[in-house]
Design a protein around this motif. Structure first.
Motif, short mmCIF file in Angstrom:
data_model
loop_
_atom_site.label_atom_id
_atom_site.label_comp_id
_atom_site.label_asym_id
_atom_site.label_seq_id
_atom_site.Cartn_x
_atom_site.Cartn_y
_atom_site.Cartn_z
N ASP B 259 0.88 -1.17 0.00
CA ASP B 259 0.00 0.00 0.00
C ASP B 259 0.92 1.22 0.00
N PRO B 260 0.96 1.96 -1.10
CA PRO B 260 1.96 3.03 -1.24
C PRO B 260 1.96 4.02 -0.08
N ALA B 261 0.77 4.43 0.37
CA ALA B 261 0.73 5.44 1.42
C ALA B 261 1.26 4.88 2.74
N ARG B 262 0.76 3.69 3.11
CA ARG B 262 1.23 3.10 4.36
C ARG B 262 2.70 2.74 4.30
N GLN B 263 3.15 2.32 3.10
CA GLN B 263 4.55 1.97 2.96
C GLN B 263 5.44 3.20 3.12
N ARG B 264 4.97 4.37 2.63
CA ARG B 264 5.76 5.59 2.79
C ARG B 264 5.93 5.90 4.28
N GLU B 265 4.84 5.78 5.01
CA GLU B 265 4.92 6.02 6.46
C GLU B 265 5.89 5.06 7.12
N ARG B 266 5.74 3.80 6.75
CA ARG B 266 6.58 2.77 7.36
C ARG B 266 8.05 3.02 7.06
N ARG B 267 8.30 3.44 5.80
CA ARG B 267 9.69 3.68 5.39
C ARG B 267 10.27 4.84 6.18
N LEU B 268 9.49 5.91 6.31
CA LEU B 268 9.99 7.06 7.04
C LEU B 268 10.25 6.69 8.49
N ALA B 269 9.34 5.92 9.07
CA ALA B 269 9.53 5.50 10.46
C ALA B 269 10.80 4.67 10.59
N ARG B 270 11.02 3.78 9.59
CA ARG B 270 12.22 2.93 9.64
C ARG B 270 13.47 3.77 9.54
N GLN B 271 13.44 4.75 8.61
CA GLN B 271 14.63 5.57 8.44
C GLN B 271 14.90 6.40 9.69
N ARG B 272 13.82 6.86 10.34
CA ARG B 272 13.99 7.59 11.61
C ARG B 272 14.63 6.70 12.65
N LEU B 273 14.10 5.47 12.73
CA LEU B 273 14.62 4.52 13.72
C LEU B 273 16.10 4.24 13.46
N ALA B 274 16.44 4.05 12.17
CA ALA B 274 17.83 3.74 11.82
C ALA B 274 18.74 4.90 12.20
N ARG B 275 18.29 6.12 11.91
CA ARG B 275 19.10 7.29 12.27
C ARG B 275 19.24 7.38 13.77
N GLY B 276 18.14 7.11 14.49
CA GLY B 276 18.19 7.14 15.95
C GLY B 276 19.19 6.15 16.48
#
Lengths: 607, 283
Positions: B259-276
């Motif tokens: 689901d493109p919209a949910r996947q965008r959210e998930r990706r951003l959350a993952r990238q935030r987590l990775a940076r954290g």
């Protein structure tokens, strides 16, 4: 042989011309030997008046030898003794080699260590010299000598069987049999012997021909039993008498050479028959290809019934003659696409004159900076479409129609393909490991690839690539550059291949399931990398995948493929939000993203 | 856990000899404890190299156990002699990942399905009847028995492998990535079949996979394996909705959702987590 392979193998062997000839000749030779009790004369009866008699003199059909004995009768008895010797060699070497090979391959451990060392030592011994030396011990018994030869040749069976068994041993069906509670004996007799049977039979024909050569050689040297007729002994007699009765050499020499030749040919025929793949279809001849192409040009109705493709073009893919490309609402009026595929038809031969279509009229456009997902299940033709763009379809595939244009140039021409492939179109494969050559370092391969497509110096290539390796997220680019492929992980290898694909600064990347072989965490990172590179370089990309999650993550446009046809195409958000085609809807419903967790076991089983 | 577990692995250790002269042993499982109750599905999730397949193979007696115990129906499998183990094999069966390698291509389906019955004194006629029952159970036509394994597609082969596992009416089936080689639609059907079989026979599953979505669909309970150790274990709902261990969270966010919209959210959350996490590493 069991019933599943028995009759068909014999039938196929007899349909193979060499197999037929060699088995007929060998059968005749065996019958010749078996008939020796009916030989016209006692092989040792000497008639002095027929000494060195030419053929067809008196009672002797093939003439007499230097002692006046009947050559024909002696040949018959010699054939029988050769057959017995073959039997001895085969039984000794099979018993010893196959049994030890089975045990060593199946169980491994100390038995394997000891038996392998012994086998290597035996193989290192000069067999023929050893047999001559043993003459002093065993005396003039050719059967004992052949038994010793059986021992000497047993390692060839041992190594063959051991290797095969080790392969079978790691098959999951052997594990499954063990899990089912089968004993080792049952597993070996059901699964392992089945797999080693054919190679053993093939090997046996070569062992036999070697055995006949050795036997004849020993007898020729006079190390056989002088009282019994033998091929080698007769050859020696004839040689001693060469100036008196030339023709006598011909009979034993013919038998020895024809027999060994037939055994070798039979072995080759057996190998062809037993090990041929079921799906070995040769590429079509150029004539057949042009005939098929011409047929496709004709209107549908005129095509012969049998050669019609299994399905017809879907309405949304039907070629519009003269319209020069489909007008899709969202691409109409836009700039010329970077890659344009029109009505592509790819087929594979099923027989020398018929084909089966795997891609049936695919059209798609990819614009600069756009990632176009090609999604479908196995066998939908998505990879074939991608390979066609790169011109790397398997040899037997035939393109029966369609046009491929890349930035205005026709990809149908081999010259254009060579110019753009690697330079302007990059490729990222599915299995990163099998696409790196294990004998070269990663750096060597990357430099080679880059210098093949551009004209830069080795040093420039090296520094460019080191920068790129750093860019694709490799922590220590210098070390990776100098590593061999087996020294890096799968995710790392895929980054290396992506670096290689973008090194020549292409406009288009064809990626065939680029993340399927990777773990999800690595997949996410690789997709991030692809997204970043696309933004930096305005790359266009055809991304072949079966994973709708990957499509949702990275693609701008999607085409859903089914049975060689695009059933639906659109922007990613449009397709996911509002799928039109039944098949797309079914595929989307098969994803498990929205599956509800099962309740805890305790809730279902209250105590 | 008042109910006696069907399978109880305690501190399971498996190590293989390292490659090369005097190389140390490589420990693949570093003390894995796992319990499965009758009729329960436990999902075992991990990435390549985590040792998830080895857990299954150790339980099946296909990997050398170097420490710990595996208690199945009250008997310690690690202390059993081979003969005893073979006798107890009825209750513990497996479905493997690769449906191509797990069926002998040169054997007929009937031969494959009756293989587990060999040496168990079943009559030939009874065997034929059983083959028909098993084929029916997994939704294959009754005449499939006379055909060779190589004539079937991946999904059909996996059905045959499931039928073979069912031949001895097992109480626990180890499913090692049973659907990862299959297409999406085929996967969904095979998973439904496994659920249906569980419903009907009450067997338990150890469901080994790398795919969180599959495991969520199949499991009552989920254990997450990382480098040979279970880092988190809990009810499916808890693991999927409130994962506690950072690795479980990483794993979940890395799996792309269709689901493109949910996947965008998930990706951003993952990238935030990775940076954290990266920032955390640098502190």
């Amino acid at each position: 042989m069991t019933s599943t392979t028995g009759p068909s193998v014999l039938g196929r062997l007899l349909r193979n011309p060499l197999g037929l000839i060699s088995s007929v000749v060998l059968t005749l030779i065996v019958l010749f030997g078996l008939a020796s009790p009916l030989s016209p004369h006692n092989p040792n009866r000497a008639l002095l008046e027929l000494t060195n008699a030419p053929p067809l003199t008196g009672e002797y059909l093939l003439g007499g030898d230097q002692a006046g004995r009947d050559i024909l009768s002696r040949l018959m008895h010699a054939t029988l003794s050769t057959m017995l010797a073959c039997l001895v060699v085969l039984s000794v070497s099979l018993l010893l080699g196959v049994v030890t090979g089975l045990i060593a391959g199946y169980y491994g451990g100390w038995f394997d260590a000891i038996s392998s060392t012994t086998a290597n030592a035996v193989m290192a011994m000069p067999g023929f010299v050893l047999l001559i030396a043993l003459y002093a011990v065993i005396g003039p018994s050719i059967m004992t000598a052949m038994a010793v030869f059986g021992v000497l040749i047993a390692p060839s069976y041992y190594r063959l069987v051991r290797g095969l068994v080790q392969t079978v041993r790691s098959e999951l069906y052997v594990d499954a049999a063990r899990v089912s509670g089968l004993s080792d004996f049952r597993i070996i007799s059901r699964h392992v012997l089945r797999a080693v049977r054919a190679p053993i039979i093939i090997q046996s024909s070569f062992v036999l021909s070697a055995g006949i050569g050795i036997q004849a050689g020993l007898e020729f040297l006079g190390l056989g039993d002088p009282s019994a007729a033998s091929w080698g002994g007769m050859l020696q007699d004839a040689f001693n008498n060469l100036y008196i009765a030339r023709i006598n050499v011909v009979w034993p020499a013919t038998l020895v050479s024809v027999t060994t030749l037939c055994l070798v040919l039979l072995g080759n025929a057996l190998r062809d028959v037993l090990q041929e793949g079921a799906s070995q279809v040769r590429p079509l001849r150029a004539k057949a290809v042009s005939r098929l192409r011409a047929e496709r040009e004709r209107p549908e109705g005129e095509r012969p019934e049998g050669e019609r493709p299994e399905g017809e073009h879907g309405p949304e893919q039907r070629p519009e003659p003269g319209s020069g490309g489909e007008a899709r609402p969202d691409t109409a009026g836009a700039a010329e696409p970077l890659l344009s595929v029109r009505d592509l038809v790819i087929a594979y031969p099923t027989s020398p004159s018929a084909v089966r279509d795997v891609v049936r009229g695919v059209s798609l456009d990819v614009h600069r900076g756009e990632i176009h997902g090609l999604v479908g299940e196995s066998g939908s033709g998505k990879s074939q479409t991608a390979f066609a763009v790169l011109g790397i379809l398997p040899r037997e595939a035939v393109v029966l129609g369609g046009r491929l244009r890349f930035d205005g140039a026709d990809l149908g021409s081999e010259r254009v393909l060579r110019q753009v492939r690697g330079r302007r179109i990059g490729y990222v494969p599915q299995e990163p490991m099998s696409n790196l050559d294990p004998v070269f370092t990663i750096g060597q391969q990357l430099v080679y690839g880059l210098r093949a497509s551009t004209s830069i110096s080795r040093a420039t290539a090296r520094s460019t690539l080191l920068d790129l390796l750093a860019r694709v997220g490799i922590k220590d680019p210098r070390r990776t550059f100098d590593s061999y492929p087996h020294q890096v992980s799968g995710g790392m290898a895929q980054r290396v291949l992506i670096a290689g694909a973008v090194a020549a600064d292409p406009d288009l990347i064809i990626a065939d399931e680029p993340t399927t072989a990777l773990d999800v965490t690595v997949q996410a990172e690789v997709l991030d990398l692809i997204r970043e590179l696309r933004e930096e370089r305005n790359l266009a990309m055809v991304l072949v995948t079966h994973n709708f999650g990957v499509v949702a993550d990275i693609c701008d446009r999607v085409s859903v493929m089914k049975e060689g046809r695009i059933v639906e195409t659109g922007t990613t958000s449009q397709l996911f939000a509002n799928p039109q085609d039944e098949y797309t809807i079914m595929l989307l419903n098969s994803t498990l993203d929205d599956a509800v967790e099962r309740p805890a076991w305790a809730e279902v089983n209250p105590t | 856990m008042s109910v006696q577990p069907l399978l109880d692995c305690r501190d399971l250790r498996v190590s293989f000899p390292g490659r090369g002269w005097r190389a140390g042993r490589i420990e693949v499982l570093k003390g894995v404890s796992l319990r499965i109750r009758p009729g329960e599905t436990v999902g075992l999730v991990g990435e390549s190299g985590s040792g998830k397949t080895t857990v299954g193979r150790a339980i099946l007696g296909l990997a050398p156990v170097t420490g710990g115990s595996i208690t199945f129906e009250g008997a310690d499998l690690t202390r059993q002699a081979a003969r005893e183990r073979r006798r107890g094999a009825n209750a513990l069966q497996a479905v493997f990942q690769d449906p191509y390698s797990s069926l002998n291509p040169a054997m007929t389906i009937a031969d494959i399905l009756t293989e587990p019955l060999l040496g168990r004194g079943s009559s030939r006629a009874g065997g034929r009847e059983r083959v028909r029952e098993l084929l029916d159970r997994v939704g294959l036509p009754a005449d499939a028995g006379s055909r060779l394994a190589r004539e079937f597609s991946g999904g059909q082969r996996q059905r045959i492998a499931i039928a073979r596992a069912l031949a001895l009416q097992p109480k626990l089936i180890i499913c090692d990535e049973p659907t990862s080689a299959l297409d999406l639609t085929t996967q969904a059907r095979v998973l439904d079949l496994l659920l249906e079989i569980q419903e009907a026979t009450g067997c338990a599953y150890l469901f080994i996979t790398h795919d969180l979505a599959v495991v969520r669909r199949m499991s009552h309970r989920i254990a997450v394996l990382l480098h040979g150790e279970i880092v988190e274990e809990g009810d499916a709902r808890q693991i999927c909705q409130e994962p506690r261990h950072p690795y479980t969270r990483t794993l979940q966010m890395a799996a792309p959702v269709a689901d493109p919209a949910r996947q965008r959210e998930r990706r951003l959350a993952r990238q935030r987590l990775a940076r954290g996490q990266l920032a955390g590493d640098h502190q």
